[in-house]
Scaffold this motif. Sequence first.
Motif, PDB file in Angstrom:
ATOM      1  N   GLN A   1       0.803  -1.216   0.000  1.00 50.01           N
ATOM      2  CA  GLN A   1       0.000   0.000   0.000  1.00 50.01           C
ATOM      3  C   GLN A   1       0.846   1.282   0.000  1.00 50.01           C
ATOM      4  OE1 GLN A   1       0.167  -2.256   2.445  1.00 50.01           O
ATOM      5  NE2 GLN A   1       0.217  -1.284   4.446  1.00 50.01           N
ATOM      6  N   ALA A   2       2.156   1.171  -0.059  1.00 50.78           N
ATOM      7  CA  ALA A   2       3.046   2.336   0.018  1.00 50.78           C
ATOM      8  C   ALA A   2       3.439   2.879  -1.355  1.00 50.78           C
ATOM      9  CB  ALA A   2       4.287   1.978   0.823  1.00 50.78           C
ATOM     10  N   ILE A   3       2.595   2.686  -2.353  1.00 48.67           N
ATOM     11  CA  ILE A   3       2.940   3.118  -3.710  1.00 48.67           C
ATOM     12  C   ILE A   3       3.148   4.628  -3.808  1.00 48.67           C
ATOM     13  CG2 ILE A   3       0.516   3.174  -4.456  1.00 48.67           C
ATOM     14  CD1 ILE A   3       3.542   2.269  -6.634  1.00 48.67           C
TER      15      ILE A   3
ATOM     16  N   LYS B   1       1.869  -7.750  -6.410  1.00 47.21           N
ATOM     17  CA  LYS B   1       0.723  -7.940  -5.517  1.00 47.21           C
ATOM     18  C   LYS B   1       1.120  -8.031  -4.047  1.00 47.21           C
ATOM     19  CE  LYS B   1       0.437 -12.975  -5.879  1.00 47.21           C
ATOM     20  NZ  LYS B   1       0.944 -13.188  -4.542  1.00 47.21           N
ATOM     21  N   ASP B   2       2.373  -8.334  -3.758  1.00 50.79           N
ATOM     22  CA  ASP B   2       2.802  -8.570  -2.389  1.00 50.79           C
ATOM     23  C   ASP B   2       3.635  -7.454  -1.772  1.00 50.79           C
ATOM     24  OD1 ASP B   2       1.671 -11.216  -2.231  1.00 50.79           O
ATOM     25  OD2 ASP B   2       3.285 -11.834  -3.594  1.00 50.79           O
ATOM     26  N   GLU B   3       4.303  -6.685  -2.600  1.00 52.16           N
ATOM     27  CA  GLU B   3       5.238  -5.692  -2.061  1.00 52.16           C
ATOM     28  C   GLU B   3       5.623  -4.671  -3.112  1.00 52.16           C
ATOM     29  OE1 GLU B   3       8.427  -8.294  -0.934  1.00 52.16           O
ATOM     30  OE2 GLU B   3       9.197  -8.425  -2.964  1.00 52.16           O
TER      31      GLU B   3
END
Length: 145
Positions: free
Chosen positions: A29-31, A52-54
């Motif tokens: 979620q840190a995009i 999807k994971d990181e």
Amino acid sequence: MAQTVEEILAAAKLYTDEGIYAVVKLPSQAITPAAGVIAEVGEAFSALIVDKDEITLILDVEAYEEYQRRLRGHEANIGYWRLITFDIELESDLVGFMAVVSKTLADVGISFLALAAYSRDHILVPEAKFEAAMTALTQLQESLR
């Protein structure tokens, strides 16, 4: 005429920028902060990979040190990395290029991170093994000429 792996490896310039890189892992979620850091860094080599994971950021160590406070929840692999770019345009249908590179480095016990841009491939090797990697790749090139 289609490129062959041997022709490309023999002709490629092995480019390095002398930089030292950190590989940073962030939660998926840190995009927004990750993209913001990449936009502000403006370095000649950096990467942002989202799956999807990181999220993975590859940054010059100095940039990492400057921006790390904005990267909440991150983990960093700063066992430090050096860049090697195969500085030649690769056709999109070239098969086996990275397999040959991988075998060459595996044979001398060097791990690496592979990154592909639109027309060039890059690898990051541990800083402590950079010279050995360059030697192995240069010897490979000489054997193909």
